[in-house]
Design a protein around this motif. Sequence first.
Motif, PDB file in Angstrom:
ATOM      1  N   GLN A  59     -32.153   1.333 -22.459  1.00  0.00           N
ATOM      2  CA  GLN A  59     -33.465   1.922 -22.200  1.00  0.00           C
ATOM      3  C   GLN A  59     -34.579   0.883 -22.168  1.00  0.00           C
ATOM      4  OE1 GLN A  59     -33.638   4.944 -21.191  1.00  0.00           O
ATOM      5  NE2 GLN A  59     -31.503   5.377 -21.654  1.00  0.00           N
ATOM      6  N   HIS A  60     -34.228  -0.384 -22.274  1.00  0.00           N
ATOM      7  CA  HIS A  60     -35.217  -1.456 -22.218  1.00  0.00           C
ATOM      8  C   HIS A  60     -36.060  -1.287 -20.957  1.00  0.00           C
ATOM      9  CE1 HIS A  60     -36.692  -5.528 -21.362  1.00  0.00           C
ATOM     10  NE2 HIS A  60     -36.661  -5.707 -22.659  1.00  0.00           N
ATOM     11  N   ALA A  61     -37.358  -1.461 -21.066  1.00  0.00           N
ATOM     12  CA  ALA A  61     -38.263  -1.248 -19.930  1.00  0.00           C
ATOM     13  C   ALA A  61     -37.866  -2.095 -18.722  1.00  0.00           C
ATOM     14  CB  ALA A  61     -39.694  -1.552 -20.343  1.00  0.00           C
ATOM     15  N   GLY A  62     -37.481  -3.336 -18.951  1.00  0.00           N
ATOM     16  CA  GLY A  62     -37.073  -4.199 -17.847  1.00  0.00           C
ATOM     17  C   GLY A  62     -35.822  -3.710 -17.153  1.00  0.00           C
ATOM     18  N   MET A  63     -34.864  -3.229 -17.936  1.00  0.00           N
ATOM     19  CA  MET A  63     -33.625  -2.698 -17.350  1.00  0.00           C
ATOM     20  C   MET A  63     -33.913  -1.408 -16.588  1.00  0.00           C
ATOM     21  SD  MET A  63     -31.258  -4.844 -17.964  1.00  0.00           S
ATOM     22  CE  MET A  63     -29.866  -3.896 -17.438  1.00  0.00           C
ATOM     23  N   SER A  64     -34.735  -0.559 -17.138  1.00  0.00           N
ATOM     24  CA  SER A  64     -35.079   0.699 -16.471  1.00  0.00           C
ATOM     25  C   SER A  64     -35.803   0.455 -15.159  1.00  0.00           C
ATOM     26  CB  SER A  64     -35.946   1.576 -17.376  1.00  0.00           C
ATOM     27  OG  SER A  64     -35.224   1.993 -18.500  1.00  0.00           O
ATOM     28  N   SER A  65     -36.778  -0.460 -15.176  1.00  0.00           N
ATOM     29  CA  SER A  65     -37.530  -0.706 -13.946  1.00  0.00           C
ATOM     30  C   SER A  65     -36.649  -1.370 -12.888  1.00  0.00           C
ATOM     31  CB  SER A  65     -38.792  -1.530 -14.217  1.00  0.00           C
ATOM     32  OG  SER A  65     -38.475  -2.775 -14.770  1.00  0.00           O
ATOM     33  N   LEU A  66     -35.732  -2.240 -13.288  1.00  0.00           N
ATOM     34  CA  LEU A  66     -34.823  -2.852 -12.324  1.00  0.00           C
ATOM     35  C   LEU A  66     -33.862  -1.805 -11.759  1.00  0.00           C
ATOM     36  CD1 LEU A  66     -33.803  -5.268 -10.757  1.00  0.00           C
ATOM     37  CD2 LEU A  66     -32.426  -5.902 -12.767  1.00  0.00           C
ATOM     38  N   ALA A  67     -33.342  -0.927 -12.595  1.00  0.00           N
ATOM     39  CA  ALA A  67     -32.467   0.149 -12.111  1.00  0.00           C
ATOM     40  C   ALA A  67     -33.214   1.052 -11.135  1.00  0.00           C
ATOM     41  CB  ALA A  67     -31.909   0.954 -13.282  1.00  0.00           C
ATOM     42  N   ASP A  68     -34.466   1.366 -11.431  1.00  0.00           N
ATOM     43  CA  ASP A  68     -35.272   2.195 -10.520  1.00  0.00           C
ATOM     44  C   ASP A  68     -35.498   1.487  -9.189  1.00  0.00           C
ATOM     45  OD1 ASP A  68     -35.428   4.129 -12.501  1.00  0.00           O
ATOM     46  OD2 ASP A  68     -37.491   3.616 -13.090  1.00  0.00           O
ATOM     47  N   ALA A  69     -35.797   0.180  -9.244  1.00  0.00           N
ATOM     48  CA  ALA A  69     -36.017  -0.580  -8.009  1.00  0.00           C
ATOM     49  C   ALA A  69     -34.731  -0.687  -7.191  1.00  0.00           C
ATOM     50  CB  ALA A  69     -36.562  -1.965  -8.335  1.00  0.00           C
ATOM     51  N   LEU A  70     -33.603  -0.835  -7.859  1.00  0.00           N
ATOM     52  CA  LEU A  70     -32.320  -0.861  -7.149  1.00  0.00           C
ATOM     53  C   LEU A  70     -32.029   0.498  -6.527  1.00  0.00           C
ATOM     54  CD1 LEU A  70     -30.245  -3.062  -9.587  1.00  0.00           C
ATOM     55  CD2 LEU A  70     -30.776  -3.603  -7.202  1.00  0.00           C
ATOM     56  N   ALA A  71     -32.327   1.570  -7.242  1.00  0.00           N
ATOM     57  CA  ALA A  71     -32.124   2.913  -6.688  1.00  0.00           C
ATOM     58  C   ALA A  71     -32.966   3.108  -5.428  1.00  0.00           C
ATOM     59  CB  ALA A  71     -32.455   3.979  -7.735  1.00  0.00           C
ATOM     60  N   ALA A  72     -34.193   2.607  -5.455  1.00  0.00           N
ATOM     61  CA  ALA A  72     -35.058   2.707  -4.276  1.00  0.00           C
ATOM     62  C   ALA A  72     -34.477   1.920  -3.099  1.00  0.00           C
ATOM     63  CB  ALA A  72     -36.469   2.212  -4.603  1.00  0.00           C
ATOM     64  N   ALA A  73     -33.684   0.879  -3.412  1.00  0.00           N
ATOM     65  CA  ALA A  73     -33.023   0.084  -2.371  1.00  0.00           C
ATOM     66  C   ALA A  73     -31.639   0.652  -2.036  1.00  0.00           C
ATOM     67  CB  ALA A  73     -32.907  -1.367  -2.830  1.00  0.00           C
ATOM     68  N   LYS A  74     -31.362   1.854  -2.538  1.00  0.00           N
ATOM     69  CA  LYS A  74     -30.100   2.559  -2.299  1.00  0.00           C
ATOM     70  C   LYS A  74     -28.897   1.868  -2.931  1.00  0.00           C
ATOM     71  CE  LYS A  74     -31.710   5.232   1.510  1.00  0.00           C
ATOM     72  NZ  LYS A  74     -32.564   6.028   0.731  1.00  0.00           N
ATOM     73  N   VAL A  75     -29.124   1.267  -4.121  1.00  0.00           N
ATOM     74  CA  VAL A  75     -28.047   0.669  -4.906  1.00  0.00           C
ATOM     75  C   VAL A  75     -27.900   1.504  -6.176  1.00  0.00           C
ATOM     76  CG1 VAL A  75     -27.292  -1.356  -6.204  1.00  0.00           C
ATOM     77  CG2 VAL A  75     -28.504  -1.651  -4.024  1.00  0.00           C
ATOM     78  N   ALA A  76     -26.724   2.087  -6.338  1.00  0.00           N
ATOM     79  CA  ALA A  76     -26.449   2.872  -7.546  1.00  0.00           C
ATOM     80  C   ALA A  76     -26.181   1.928  -8.708  1.00  0.00           C
ATOM     81  CB  ALA A  76     -25.237   3.771  -7.320  1.00  0.00           C
ATOM     82  N   THR A  77     -26.659   2.294  -9.881  1.00  0.00           N
ATOM     83  CA  THR A  77     -26.392   1.494 -11.070  1.00  0.00           C
ATOM     84  C   THR A  77     -25.838   2.385 -12.170  1.00  0.00           C
ATOM     85  OG1 THR A  77     -28.633   1.768 -11.945  1.00  0.00           O
ATOM     86  CG2 THR A  77     -28.232  -0.182 -10.583  1.00  0.00           C
ATOM     87  N   LEU A  78     -25.049   1.784 -13.036  1.00  0.00           N
ATOM     88  CA  LEU A  78     -24.549   2.457 -14.231  1.00  0.00           C
ATOM     89  C   LEU A  78     -24.936   1.572 -15.408  1.00  0.00           C
ATOM     90  CD1 LEU A  78     -22.694   4.695 -15.565  1.00  0.00           C
ATOM     91  CD2 LEU A  78     -20.959   2.900 -15.575  1.00  0.00           C
ATOM     92  N   ARG A  79     -25.880   2.047 -16.193  1.00  0.00           N
ATOM     93  CA  ARG A  79     -26.289   1.306 -17.383  1.00  0.00           C
ATOM     94  C   ARG A  79     -25.508   1.832 -18.571  1.00  0.00           C
ATOM     95  NH1 ARG A  79     -32.328   2.291 -17.869  1.00  0.00           N
ATOM     96  NH2 ARG A  79     -31.883   4.004 -16.482  1.00  0.00           N
ATOM     97  N   TYR A  80     -25.232   0.933 -19.506  1.00  0.00           N
ATOM     98  CA  TYR A  80     -24.505   1.310 -20.720  1.00  0.00           C
ATOM     99  C   TYR A  80     -24.987   0.418 -21.855  1.00  0.00           C
ATOM    100  CZ  TYR A  80     -21.818  -2.923 -19.920  1.00  0.00           C
ATOM    101  OH  TYR A  80     -21.461  -4.233 -19.733  1.00  0.00           O
ATOM    102  N   GLN A  81     -24.605   0.767 -23.064  1.00  0.00           N
ATOM    103  CA  GLN A  81     -24.991  -0.030 -24.227  1.00  0.00           C
ATOM    104  C   GLN A  81     -23.741  -0.567 -24.909  1.00  0.00           C
ATOM    105  OE1 GLN A  81     -29.147   1.477 -25.727  1.00  0.00           O
ATOM    106  NE2 GLN A  81     -27.549   2.677 -26.626  1.00  0.00           N
ATOM    107  N   PHE A  82     -23.896  -1.716 -25.516  1.00  0.00           N
ATOM    108  CA  PHE A  82     -22.840  -2.244 -26.357  1.00  0.00           C
ATOM    109  C   PHE A  82     -22.846  -1.469 -27.670  1.00  0.00           C
ATOM    110  CE2 PHE A  82     -23.642  -5.842 -23.510  1.00  0.00           C
ATOM    111  CZ  PHE A  82     -22.337  -6.073 -23.079  1.00  0.00           C
TER     112      PHE A  82
END
Length: 190
Positions: A2-25
Amino acid sequence: MQHAGMSSLADALAAAKVATLRYQFPYMERGSKRVDSPAVAHAAVRAAVAEARRRLPALPLFAGGRSFGGRMTSQAQAISPLDGVRGLAFVAFPLHPAGAPGVERARHLADVTVPVLFLQGTRDKLAELHLLRSVVETLGPRATLHVVDDADHLFHVRASSGRTDAEVVLELARTMSAWFLAEGAFVRVT
């Protein structure tokens, strides 16, 4: 995750039509500051890759992560290839501890046979750029380095750079999506 940087990058990738799967250790799930052992972290990476393949089996699959996550992903790949992964993308690869320059943390990269993308800031205290450039050079044509001027380890840029952090995130997403497309088009899935 949920880190702000990870969230914003995932959102920007989604806008570029790249699916992401985030997970935590697991250590993050527990709220611990002590990172997981490499074996535990590698297992988490493998589980995330397996879940991504299960959810979207028809899409080209790339793995990676930010900082520790990128290093653990590359180590897992070096030990035994991640099933179906076409390439690895590292956002702020932690080449060395702050104030202790070295390349020991990159030795395993010689055993990674898929293409790799490094996204690194010029002010990152965990990766002196001249050292990272030498690592990328030793990896040959399978390695790509994209340098973000004035960015630190979190890809924060100073106001004097003339850019905003949001603009940097868009640059990262555009670079990643173009690289994914190029590598996905030329890597054959067996």
